[in-house]
Design an enzyme around this catalytic site. Structure first.
Site, mmCIF file in Angstrom:
data_model
loop_
_atom_site.group_PDB
_atom_site.id
_atom_site.type_symbol
_atom_site.label_atom_id
_atom_site.label_comp_id
_atom_site.label_asym_id
_atom_site.label_seq_id
_atom_site.Cartn_x
_atom_site.Cartn_y
_atom_site.Cartn_z
ATOM 1 N N GLY A 44 44.142 -40.575 3.344
ATOM 2 C CA GLY A 44 45.560 -39.833 3.760
ATOM 3 C C GLY A 44 46.170 -39.099 3.008
ATOM 4 N N GLU A 98 50.361 -41.309 -2.517
ATOM 5 C CA GLU A 98 50.102 -41.741 -1.276
ATOM 6 C C GLU A 98 50.533 -41.092 -0.021
ATOM 7 O OE1 GLU A 98 48.076 -43.573 0.716
ATOM 8 O OE2 GLU A 98 48.577 -45.650 0.597
ATOM 9 N N ASP A 99 49.839 -40.999 1.306
ATOM 10 C CA ASP A 99 50.553 -40.710 2.281
ATOM 11 C C ASP A 99 51.803 -41.210 2.814
ATOM 12 O OD1 ASP A 99 49.116 -42.608 3.026
ATOM 13 O OD2 ASP A 99 47.787 -41.705 4.773
ATOM 14 N N ASP A 102 53.950 -48.218 3.704
ATOM 15 C CA ASP A 102 54.281 -48.915 5.134
ATOM 16 C C ASP A 102 54.491 -50.645 4.756
ATOM 17 O OD1 ASP A 102 54.367 -49.136 7.997
ATOM 18 O OD2 ASP A 102 52.276 -50.066 7.973
ATOM 19 N N ASP A 158 46.088 -40.186 9.739
ATOM 20 C CA ASP A 158 45.428 -40.282 11.009
ATOM 21 C C ASP A 158 45.669 -41.430 11.969
ATOM 22 O OD1 ASP A 158 44.673 -42.581 9.219
ATOM 23 O OD2 ASP A 158 42.953 -42.727 10.586
HETATM 24 P P1 IMP Z 1 50.517 -50.509 3.734
HETATM 25 O O1 IMP Z 1 49.497 -51.115 2.930
HETATM 26 O O2 IMP Z 1 50.890 -51.300 4.772
HETATM 27 O O3 IMP Z 1 51.669 -50.038 3.010
HETATM 28 O O4 IMP Z 1 49.551 -49.297 4.551
HETATM 29 C C1 IMP Z 1 49.560 -48.104 3.961
HETATM 30 C C2 IMP Z 1 48.461 -47.178 4.732
HETATM 31 O O5 IMP Z 1 48.783 -47.663 6.260
HETATM 32 C C3 IMP Z 1 48.670 -45.720 4.629
HETATM 33 O O6 IMP Z 1 48.068 -45.231 3.568
HETATM 34 C C4 IMP Z 1 48.241 -45.255 6.032
HETATM 35 O O7 IMP Z 1 46.699 -44.949 5.657
HETATM 36 C C5 IMP Z 1 48.712 -46.260 6.843
HETATM 37 N N1 IMP Z 1 49.405 -46.046 7.887
HETATM 38 C C6 IMP Z 1 50.426 -46.592 7.906
HETATM 39 N N2 IMP Z 1 51.517 -45.959 8.955
HETATM 40 C C7 IMP Z 1 50.831 -45.113 9.293
HETATM 41 C C8 IMP Z 1 51.390 -44.026 10.466
HETATM 42 O O8 IMP Z 1 52.536 -44.057 10.747
HETATM 43 N N3 IMP Z 1 50.299 -43.147 10.546
HETATM 44 C C9 IMP Z 1 49.255 -43.364 10.037
HETATM 45 N N4 IMP Z 1 48.837 -44.073 9.049
HETATM 46 C C10 IMP Z 1 49.803 -45.148 8.718
HETATM 47 MG MG MG Z 2 46.292 -44.017 3.562
#
Ligand code: IMP
Ligand code: MG
Length: 174
Positions: A44, A98-99, A102, A158
């Site tokens: 991402g 990071e993109d 979340d 994505d």
């Molecule tokens: P976390 O571990 O839950 O913080 O997830 C982070 C990862 O989830 C990011 O690096 C993204 O790849 C993916 N992600 C979370 N939200 C989105 C979204 O709205 N669109 C696309 N990818 C997302």
């Molecule tokens: Mg990602």
């Protein structure tokens, strides 16, 4: 083949470019005189990283790790990490790029991994932050935009591996 979803524009490429430049300038100011290592989280972050690194006027090293936690629009909760074990983090200021931040699971796993491997400090630079989704207490040190709980694509992000190539950020209308 045509893409099936309606995508609503949230941020234009011009808005994104301006904000990424500002964050790069802030990092340049905060780390003047220091060496930093930028570690992008694939896949991402690849577009954000490419723009960010050119907005930072410091001697930087750059590398990538690969982490995957999402399938479709739901977080699996399990973070699968792959990286080059020859990478040397000892004593370095490492910025995880990071993109989107979340739930926080991916970055907390990666941050801990880098500290265990000897990084002096680990900072978090994220293009987007979705604070409403957080399940782990982690905050970005640098963030371009904080957004509501919407599923977004483009600028590297994505939906089932599609839409990473959009030059704007859009919301997927399912
Ligand atoms: P976390 O571990 O839950 O913080 O997830 C982070 C990862 O989830 C990011 O690096 C993204 O790849 C993916 N992600 C979370 N939200 C989105 C979204 O709205 N669109 C696309 N990818 C997302
Ligand atoms: Mg990602």
């Amino acid at each position: 083949m045509e893409n099936k979803h309606r995508i609503e524009v949230m941020l234009t490429r011009e808005e994104i470019a301006e904000k990424v430049k500002a964050v790069g300038a802030q990092i340049t100011e905060d780390y003047r005189g220091k060496d930093v290592m930028l570690v992008g989280v694939l896949k991402g972050s690849f577009i954000f990283m490419a723009d960010l690194v050119r907005a930072i006027d410091l001697p930087v090293e750059l590398d990538f790790v690969s982490a995957k936690s999402y399938f479709g629009t739901t977080s699996s909760g399990v973070v699968d990490v792959k990286f080059d074990t020859h990478l040397e983090f000892k004593g370095k200021t490492v910025m995880l790029v990071e993109d989107i931040l979340d739930t926080g699971k991916t970055l907390s796993v990666l941050k801990q991994m880098l500290l265990t491997r000897g990084a002096a400090e680990v900072k978090i630079v994220t293009f987007l932050d979705k604070p409403a989704r957080r399940t782990i207490d982690i905050k970005p040190d640098y963030c371009c935009y904080s957004i509501e709980d919407r599923f977004v694509v483009g600028y590297g992000l994505d939906y089932n591996e599609q839409y990473r190539n959009l030059d704007y950020l859009g919301e997927v209308i399912l």
